[in-house]
Write a protein that holds these residues in place. Structure first.
Motif, PDB file in Angstrom:
ATOM      1  N   SER A  66      -2.709   5.023  -2.081  1.00 10.81           N
ATOM      2  CA  SER A  66      -3.521   3.882  -1.682  1.00 10.81           C
ATOM      3  C   SER A  66      -4.220   3.300  -2.904  1.00 10.81           C
ATOM      4  CB  SER A  66      -4.554   4.306  -0.625  1.00 10.81           C
ATOM      5  OG  SER A  66      -3.917   4.832   0.528  1.00 10.81           O
ATOM      6  N   TRP A  67      -4.652   2.052  -2.759  1.00 11.44           N
ATOM      7  CA  TRP A  67      -5.292   1.345  -3.851  1.00 11.44           C
ATOM      8  C   TRP A  67      -6.663   0.856  -3.414  1.00 11.44           C
ATOM      9  CZ3 TRP A  67      -0.241   1.148  -2.536  1.00 11.44           C
ATOM     10  CH2 TRP A  67       0.705   1.413  -3.541  1.00 11.44           C
ATOM     11  N   PRO A  68      -7.634   0.847  -4.332  1.00 11.45           N
ATOM     12  CA  PRO A  68      -8.953   0.309  -3.974  1.00 11.45           C
ATOM     13  C   PRO A  68      -8.839  -1.106  -3.423  1.00 11.45           C
ATOM     14  CG  PRO A  68      -9.056   1.408  -6.105  1.00 11.45           C
ATOM     15  CD  PRO A  68      -7.596   1.344  -5.724  1.00 11.45           C
ATOM     16  N   PHE A  69      -9.560  -1.365  -2.350  1.00 11.35           N
ATOM     17  CA  PHE A  69      -9.599  -2.649  -1.663  1.00 11.35           C
ATOM     18  C   PHE A  69      -8.329  -2.917  -0.854  1.00 11.35           C
ATOM     19  CE2 PHE A  69      -9.750  -7.296  -1.171  1.00 11.35           C
ATOM     20  CZ  PHE A  69     -11.052  -7.420  -0.712  1.00 11.35           C
ATOM     21  N   LEU A  70      -7.150  -2.542  -1.377  1.00  8.72           N
ATOM     22  CA  LEU A  70      -5.886  -2.814  -0.687  1.00  8.72           C
ATOM     23  C   LEU A  70      -5.518  -1.724   0.305  1.00  8.72           C
ATOM     24  CD1 LEU A  70      -3.735  -4.058  -3.708  1.00  8.72           C
ATOM     25  CD2 LEU A  70      -5.008  -5.447  -2.069  1.00  8.72           C
ATOM     26  N   GLY A  71      -5.981  -0.500   0.067  1.00  3.76           N
ATOM     27  CA  GLY A  71      -5.603   0.602   0.929  1.00  3.76           C
ATOM     28  C   GLY A  71      -4.128   0.941   0.810  1.00  3.76           C
ATOM     29  N   SER A  72      -3.520   1.351   1.916  1.00  5.27           N
ATOM     30  CA  SER A  72      -2.110   1.768   1.915  1.00  5.27           C
ATOM     31  C   SER A  72      -1.155   0.612   2.194  1.00  5.27           C
ATOM     32  CB  SER A  72      -1.893   2.856   2.976  1.00  5.27           C
ATOM     33  OG  SER A  72      -2.789   3.931   2.805  1.00  5.27           O
ATOM     34  N   PHE A  73      -1.701  -0.574   2.497  1.00  2.00           N
ATOM     35  CA  PHE A  73      -0.864  -1.699   2.908  1.00  2.00           C
ATOM     36  C   PHE A  73      -1.180  -2.915   2.044  1.00  2.00           C
ATOM     37  CE2 PHE A  73      -2.092   0.801   6.715  1.00  2.00           C
ATOM     38  CZ  PHE A  73      -0.882   1.437   6.925  1.00  2.00           C
ATOM     39  N   PRO A  74      -0.778  -2.887   0.773  1.00  3.00           N
ATOM     40  CA  PRO A  74      -1.115  -3.990  -0.137  1.00  3.00           C
ATOM     41  C   PRO A  74      -0.570  -5.339   0.305  1.00  3.00           C
ATOM     42  CG  PRO A  74       0.540  -2.530  -1.110  1.00  3.00           C
ATOM     43  CD  PRO A  74       0.008  -1.836   0.100  1.00  3.00           C
ATOM     44  N   SER A  75       0.535  -5.350   1.056  1.00  6.00           N
ATOM     45  CA  SER A  75       1.130  -6.627   1.464  1.00  6.00           C
ATOM     46  C   SER A  75       0.222  -7.423   2.393  1.00  6.00           C
ATOM     47  CB  SER A  75       2.485  -6.395   2.143  1.00  6.00           C
ATOM     48  OG  SER A  75       3.402  -5.815   1.237  1.00  6.00           O
ATOM     49  N   ALA A  76      -0.709  -6.731   3.059  1.00  5.96           N
ATOM     50  CA  ALA A  76      -1.644  -7.441   3.925  1.00  5.96           C
ATOM     51  C   ALA A  76      -2.488  -8.417   3.129  1.00  5.96           C
ATOM     52  CB  ALA A  76      -2.541  -6.443   4.659  1.00  5.96           C
ATOM     53  N   MET A  77      -2.721  -8.088   1.855  1.00  2.00           N
ATOM     54  CA  MET A  77      -3.513  -8.959   0.992  1.00  2.00           C
ATOM     55  C   MET A  77      -2.632  -9.814   0.081  1.00  2.00           C
ATOM     56  SD  MET A  77      -6.660  -8.646   1.777  1.00  2.00           S
ATOM     57  CE  MET A  77      -7.424  -9.440   0.363  1.00  2.00           C
ATOM     58  N   THR A  78      -1.617  -9.210  -0.534  1.00  2.00           N
ATOM     59  CA  THR A  78      -0.786  -9.964  -1.477  1.00  2.00           C
ATOM     60  C   THR A  78       0.128 -10.945  -0.757  1.00  2.00           C
ATOM     61  OG1 THR A  78       1.020  -8.330  -1.442  1.00  2.00           O
ATOM     62  CG2 THR A  78      -0.774  -7.972  -3.022  1.00  2.00           C
ATOM     63  N   GLN A  79       0.528 -10.612   0.480  1.00  2.00           N
ATOM     64  CA  GLN A  79       1.407 -11.444   1.304  1.00  2.00           C
ATOM     65  C   GLN A  79       2.713 -11.797   0.589  1.00  2.00           C
ATOM     66  OE1 GLN A  79      -0.882 -14.749   2.933  1.00  2.00           O
ATOM     67  NE2 GLN A  79      -1.785 -13.386   4.434  1.00  2.00           N
ATOM     68  N   LYS A  80       3.169 -10.864  -0.275  1.00  2.00           N
ATOM     69  CA  LYS A  80       4.460 -11.053  -0.939  1.00  2.00           C
ATOM     70  C   LYS A  80       5.610 -10.580  -0.071  1.00  2.00           C
ATOM     71  CE  LYS A  80       2.723 -10.858  -5.684  1.00  2.00           C
ATOM     72  NZ  LYS A  80       2.794 -10.158  -6.993  1.00  2.00           N
ATOM     73  N   ARG A  81       5.314  -9.809   0.953  1.00  2.00           N
ATOM     74  CA  ARG A  81       6.296  -9.414   1.952  1.00  2.00           C
ATOM     75  C   ARG A  81       5.523  -9.033   3.208  1.00  2.00           C
ATOM     76  NH1 ARG A  81       8.623  -3.314   0.793  1.00  2.00           N
ATOM     77  NH2 ARG A  81       6.610  -2.243   0.748  1.00  2.00           N
ATOM     78  N   ASN A  82       6.222  -8.911   4.316  1.00  2.00           N
ATOM     79  CA  ASN A  82       5.549  -8.566   5.565  1.00  2.00           C
ATOM     80  C   ASN A  82       5.003  -7.142   5.496  1.00  2.00           C
ATOM     81  OD1 ASN A  82       5.286  -7.712   8.527  1.00  2.00           O
ATOM     82  ND2 ASN A  82       5.799  -9.873   8.707  1.00  2.00           N
ATOM     83  N   VAL A  83       3.821  -6.945   6.039  1.00  2.00           N
ATOM     84  CA  VAL A  83       3.186  -5.627   5.985  1.00  2.00           C
ATOM     85  C   VAL A  83       4.003  -4.580   6.742  1.00  2.00           C
ATOM     86  CG1 VAL A  83       1.752  -5.912   8.058  1.00  2.00           C
ATOM     87  CG2 VAL A  83       0.928  -4.484   6.150  1.00  2.00           C
ATOM     88  N   ALA A  84       4.909  -5.019   7.642  1.00  2.00           N
ATOM     89  CA  ALA A  84       5.779  -4.072   8.345  1.00  2.00           C
ATOM     90  C   ALA A  84       6.634  -3.292   7.364  1.00  2.00           C
ATOM     91  CB  ALA A  84       6.665  -4.807   9.352  1.00  2.00           C
ATOM     92  N   TYR A  85       6.938  -3.880   6.208  1.00  2.00           N
ATOM     93  CA  TYR A  85       7.745  -3.174   5.210  1.00  2.00           C
ATOM     94  C   TYR A  85       6.936  -2.113   4.473  1.00  2.00           C
ATOM     95  CZ  TYR A  85      11.224  -6.785   6.083  1.00  2.00           C
ATOM     96  OH  TYR A  85      12.143  -7.618   6.686  1.00  2.00           O
ATOM     97  N   ASP A  86       5.630  -2.317   4.320  1.00  2.00           N
ATOM     98  CA  ASP A  86       4.781  -1.250   3.786  1.00  2.00           C
ATOM     99  C   ASP A  86       4.847  -0.040   4.717  1.00  2.00           C
ATOM    100  OD1 ASP A  86       4.085  -2.996   1.798  1.00  2.00           O
ATOM    101  OD2 ASP A  86       2.027  -3.319   2.483  1.00  2.00           O
ATOM    102  N   MET A  87       4.751  -0.316   6.017  1.00  2.00           N
ATOM    103  CA  MET A  87       4.809   0.767   7.006  1.00  2.00           C
ATOM    104  C   MET A  87       6.179   1.417   7.014  1.00  2.00           C
ATOM    105  SD  MET A  87       2.683  -0.799  10.220  1.00  2.00           S
ATOM    106  CE  MET A  87       1.017  -1.445  10.000  1.00  2.00           C
ATOM    107  N   LEU A  88       7.225   0.604   6.878  1.00  2.00           N
ATOM    108  CA  LEU A  88       8.586   1.146   6.865  1.00  2.00           C
ATOM    109  C   LEU A  88       8.786   2.078   5.670  1.00  2.00           C
ATOM    110  CD1 LEU A  88      11.439   1.132   8.124  1.00  2.00           C
ATOM    111  CD2 LEU A  88      11.964  -0.851   6.668  1.00  2.00           C
ATOM    112  N   ASP A  89       8.275   1.697   4.505  1.00  2.50           N
ATOM    113  CA  ASP A  89       8.387   2.555   3.321  1.00  2.50           C
ATOM    114  C   ASP A  89       7.698   3.894   3.536  1.00  2.50           C
ATOM    115  OD1 ASP A  89       9.795   0.581   2.033  1.00  2.50           O
ATOM    116  OD2 ASP A  89       8.110  -0.108   0.803  1.00  2.50           O
TER     117      ASP A  89
END
Length: 502
Positions: free
Chosen positions: A39-62
């Motif tokens: 995990s990353w500070p502020f972003l947590g385990s789902f960075p795509s929720a903030m960066t929006q470079k890909r759907n957050v579902a792919y963070d979960m899939l990984d």
């Protein structure tokens, strides 16, 4: 020390304290012997929720793919809030069905406030405790099979207008084809407005009513709402004194106004006073329970919001998959035939059912579910280490990941309706194994499922009868999800070429 040095030291101290605040909970699950993902500070385990470079579902899939073979559960951070992600179908099924009473609320309810979001806060999906039971018990009779059947003739009429509209649009189609999502949203807006409120949205005219544009805005999340949710996960107490509505004020006011006009029109019209539709049911409920216009609108908006966008997406994705798979389209045409279908006949089309279920598997509207713990529960990991959750904790159910796991679905990216046919076990097999959540599951399964299915089936039947259609080259050939949309939909849109068959 000089003032500048003191100021720099103070700033460094504040930055250090803020950093410690951000990572304070990062070892919450590790201390209990449960693995926690990077995990990353502020972003947590789902960075795509903030960066929006890909759907957050792919963070979960990984995360799911990395840990599913060694863990039953894994710790994650939603910004800085420790949560658990479930990695086995057995626990998915338990949370939705067998242990439902311990997980019966949805996390999104924590981000809504009835004072600032009157419509959404009264949706059964978001209500807590016994309130969701009461509201669902009020709404469910309005969606009974008999009522859905009673407005089926309305659906058929709208379908015929829909076919004429596609013909008209096809004659003027640009080289990149027709936007299937926009077409389908016109259809669902018209059929829902007529079946629920008894009014026409004018969706198929050159000058559609304002309802069409407002429907498109219903699910457009504002930056303020997204930013507030982020702040609320960083510092939950903010919800006690500040909130941001999901629906903007002008959208909310519009639907309150149209609801009042529909009610007045219904009471003045002898023609529709005894119509067995959803509005008449709600008016009967209003008299029985003494509902004011705000509560009446909130109740009815459950029918509206749940029927517009989601159903349009499922319909457009179903058309896309049929266009990509000519053999499936041929088999479906054989099944639907050419005769007018009664409501009962429409319910007896197994291949059509299978096509819709397979579409829901590939593109589930709910990519993940976040459940609030309502009673203490103990998860046991594959190594025997247990993790206890208590009321207020959040458990994440990665629906998209399960729907695309090759261990459970052979060639998961391929459109194979046959896997859902009855001779292969049907949808029930996958549901009972904890592997299919196209409509959710358990006591809080989608209350509008019957109505939505009737809309979907009626439209698909008419379109496959009257048109040959194929993907326009503008449509991508893979199933990559849109980067930012929280409902599952293909990136770049669905563009189809239509050709009349008659």
């Amino acid at each position: 020390m000089c003032p500048i040095t003191i100021s720099l030291l103070l700033l460094a101290s504040l930055v250090g304290l803020f950093y410690i605040f951000l990572i304070w909970n990062f070892n919450h699950w590790t201390k209990q012997g449960i693995k926690t993902v990077k995990s990353w500070p502020f972003l947590g385990s789902f960075p795509s929720a903030m960066t929006q470079k890909r759907n957050v579902a792919y963070d979960m899939l990984d995360i799911y793919n990395k840990y599913k073979d060694t863990e039953n559960i894994v710790g994650v951070l939603n910004t800085r809030s420790p949560q658990l992600m479930v990695l086995t179908p057995e626990y998915m099924r338990a949370i939705y069905v067998t242990e439902f009473r311990k997980f019966h609320d949805n996390e999104m309810s924590k981000f809504t406030n009835e004072k600032v979001d009157k419509i959404l806060a009264n949706n059964p999906f978001l209500l807590l405790g016994d309130k969701w039971k009461e509201r669902r018990a009020e709404i469910t009779p309005g969606l009974s099979p008999n009522r859905v059947q009673a407005v089926y003739s309305v659906t058929q009429t709208v379908c015929k207008k829909f076919i004429d509209y596609i013909r008209k649009q096809q004659r003027m189609a640009p080289s990149d084809g027709l936007n299937a999502k926009s077409l389908c949203l016109c259809y669902t807006t018209e059929v829902v407005a007529d079946c629920v409120l008894g009014i026409s949205a004018g969706s198929f005219s050159d000058t559609p009513a304002p309802l069409v544009s407002m429907v498109k805005r219903v699910f457009e999340q504002s930056f303020g709402f997204i930013f507030f949710n982020t702040l609320a996960t960083l510092w939950p107490p903010i919800r006690n004194f500040y909130s941001v509505p999901f629906f903007t004020k002008d959208v909310e006011n519009f639907f309150f106004d149209i609801m009042q006009k529909a009610v007045n029109l219904r009471r003045e019209s002898s023609e529709h006073r005894n119509r067995a539709d959803f509005l008449n049911y709600m008016l009967q409920l209003q008299e029985k329970k003494g509902l004011d216009i705000m509560m009446l609108t909130s109740h009815t908006m459950t029918f509206l919001t749940d029927g517009f966008e989601t159903t349009a997406l499922v319909l457009s994705h179903t058309l896309l998959e049929l266009a990509r798979n000519p053999e499936a389209l041929r088999l479906l045409r054989e099944e639907v035939g050419t005769e007018e279908l009664s409501f009962d006949k429409l319910s007896e089309l197994p291949y059509l059912d299978a096509c819709i279920s397979e579409t829901l598997r590939i593109f589930p509207p709910g990519l993940a579910s976040r459940k609030l713990v309502t009673e203490p529960f103990e998860f046991v990991n594959k190594d025997g280490v247990s993790a206890k959750v208590v009321p207020g904790d959040v458990v994440i159910l990665p629906i998209y990941a399960f729907h695309h796991d090759p261990n459970y679905y052979d060639q998961p990216e391929q459109f194979q309706p046959e896997r859902f046919l009855e001779q292969n076990g049907g949808v029930r097999k996958y549901r009972e194994q904890g592997l299919f959540y196209g409509w959710g599951d358990g006591p809080r399964v989608c209350p509008g499922m019957r109505f939505a299915l009737t809309q979907l089936k009626a439209a698909v039947v008419e379109i496959v009868r009257h048109f040959n259609f194929k993907p326009n080259p503008k449509t991508r050939t893979d199933n990559v999800l849109d980067d930012t949309y929280f409902i599952g939909c293909i990136k770049g849109g669905i563009w189809l070429d239509f050709e009349p068959r008659d």
